[in-house]
Design a protein around this motif. Structure first.
Motif, PDB file in Angstrom:
ATOM      1  N   GLU A 267       8.436   1.517   3.837  1.00 43.15           N
ATOM      2  CA  GLU A 267       8.485   2.154   5.164  1.00 43.15           C
ATOM      3  C   GLU A 267       8.231   1.161   6.289  1.00 43.15           C
ATOM      4  O   GLU A 267       8.819   1.267   7.340  1.00 43.15           O
ATOM      5  N   ASN A 268       7.312   0.234   6.043  1.00 47.11           N
ATOM      6  CA  ASN A 268       6.938  -0.708   7.084  1.00 47.11           C
ATOM      7  C   ASN A 268       6.892  -2.102   6.466  1.00 47.11           C
ATOM      8  O   ASN A 268       5.993  -2.392   5.670  1.00 47.11           O
TER       9      ASN A 268
ATOM     10  N   THR B 100       3.868  -0.984   3.616  1.00 46.85           N
ATOM     11  CA  THR B 100       3.561   0.386   3.190  1.00 46.85           C
ATOM     12  C   THR B 100       4.808   1.069   2.643  1.00 46.85           C
ATOM     13  O   THR B 100       5.925   0.833   3.115  1.00 46.85           O
ATOM     14  N   TYR B 101       4.574   1.913   1.637  1.00 45.84           N
ATOM     15  CA  TYR B 101       5.640   2.614   0.924  1.00 45.84           C
ATOM     16  C   TYR B 101       5.400   4.110   0.921  1.00 45.84           C
ATOM     17  O   TYR B 101       4.267   4.568   1.063  1.00 45.84           O
ATOM     18  N   HIS B 102       6.465   4.862   0.732  1.00 48.21           N
ATOM     19  CA  HIS B 102       6.363   6.271   0.369  1.00 48.21           C
ATOM     20  C   HIS B 102       7.236   6.440  -0.878  1.00 48.21           C
ATOM     21  O   HIS B 102       8.140   5.644  -1.135  1.00 48.21           O
TER      22      HIS B 102
ATOM     23  N   LYS C 299      -3.728  10.049  -3.626  1.00 51.94           N
ATOM     24  CA  LYS C 299      -3.176   8.789  -3.128  1.00 51.94           C
ATOM     25  C   LYS C 299      -3.472   7.643  -4.104  1.00 51.94           C
ATOM     26  O   LYS C 299      -2.624   6.768  -4.307  1.00 51.94           O
TER      27      LYS C 299
ATOM     28  N   GLU D 169       0.840  -1.201   0.000  1.00 52.12           N
ATOM     29  CA  GLU D 169       0.000   0.000   0.000  1.00 52.12           C
ATOM     30  C   GLU D 169       0.873   1.248   0.000  1.00 52.12           C
ATOM     31  O   GLU D 169       1.901   1.305   0.670  1.00 52.12           O
ATOM     32  N   TYR D 170       0.432   2.256  -0.738  1.00 57.33           N
ATOM     33  CA  TYR D 170       1.126   3.534  -0.743  1.00 57.33           C
ATOM     34  C   TYR D 170       0.606   4.364   0.431  1.00 57.33           C
ATOM     35  O   TYR D 170      -0.591   4.584   0.560  1.00 57.33           O
ATOM     36  N   ALA D 171       1.518   4.803   1.288  1.00 57.51           N
ATOM     37  CA  ALA D 171       1.137   5.588   2.462  1.00 57.51           C
ATOM     38  C   ALA D 171       1.552   7.050   2.324  1.00 57.51           C
ATOM     39  O   ALA D 171       0.861   7.945   2.793  1.00 57.51           O
TER      40      ALA D 171
ATOM     41  N   GLN E   7      -0.814   5.028  -5.675  1.00 61.06           N
ATOM     42  CA  GLN E   7      -1.013   3.582  -5.536  1.00 61.06           C
ATOM     43  C   GLN E   7      -0.953   2.896  -6.901  1.00 61.06           C
ATOM     44  O   GLN E   7      -0.355   1.836  -7.040  1.00 61.06           O
TER      45      GLN E   7
ATOM     46  N   LYS F 181       3.531  -4.200   7.434  1.00 61.31           N
ATOM     47  CA  LYS F 181       2.303  -3.782   6.744  1.00 61.31           C
ATOM     48  C   LYS F 181       2.477  -3.687   5.228  1.00 61.31           C
ATOM     49  O   LYS F 181       1.501  -3.670   4.496  1.00 61.31           O
TER      50      LYS F 181
END
Length: 111
Positions: A82-83, A88-90, A39, A2-4, A43, A86
């Motif tokens: 990033e995580n 998650t990406y930036h 967002k 997921e894109y955060a 994504q 989970k």
């Protein structure tokens, strides 16, 4: 996956729901320059980069550390995990002097 997002890469927070809403850092490239304000669009680019196989060999957990994509206007982007739990990406546009920039453009066209 997921894109955060990350507030240091944003001047305009768009609909990313970031805390703080936007905190542009002078030493970071900004998504605003790539005209990514939604967002869902970020994504889509993350998913397309993965679909095309533009991912780093380095993994953290079950996710690649980096994913690359190119906008419709030809701006190469890099997403960073990033995580790793989970997934998650930036992401951010690659700097104009980044040697990886030309490689990403080549890979994108080849895939």
């Amino acid at each position: 996956m997921e894109y955060a997002g990350n507030p240091v890469h944003k001047r305009n927070p768009g609909d990313f729901g970031l805390t703080p809403p936007a905190a542009p850092s002078p030493d970071k490239t900004l998504c605003d320059g790539a005209e990514i304000f939604e967002k869902a669009r970020a994504q889509e680019l993350l998913s397309e980069g993965i679909r095309r196989g533009l991912v780093s060999a380095q993994q953290r957990g079950k996710f690649p550390q980096n994913v690359w994509a190119v906008t419709a206007t030809g701006i190469p982007l890099e997403a960073q995990l990033e995580n790793h739990v989970k997934g998650t990406y930036h992401g951010y546009p690659l700097a104009s002097n980044d040697p990886l920039r030309e490689k990403v453009l080549e890979w994108w066209e080849d895939k």
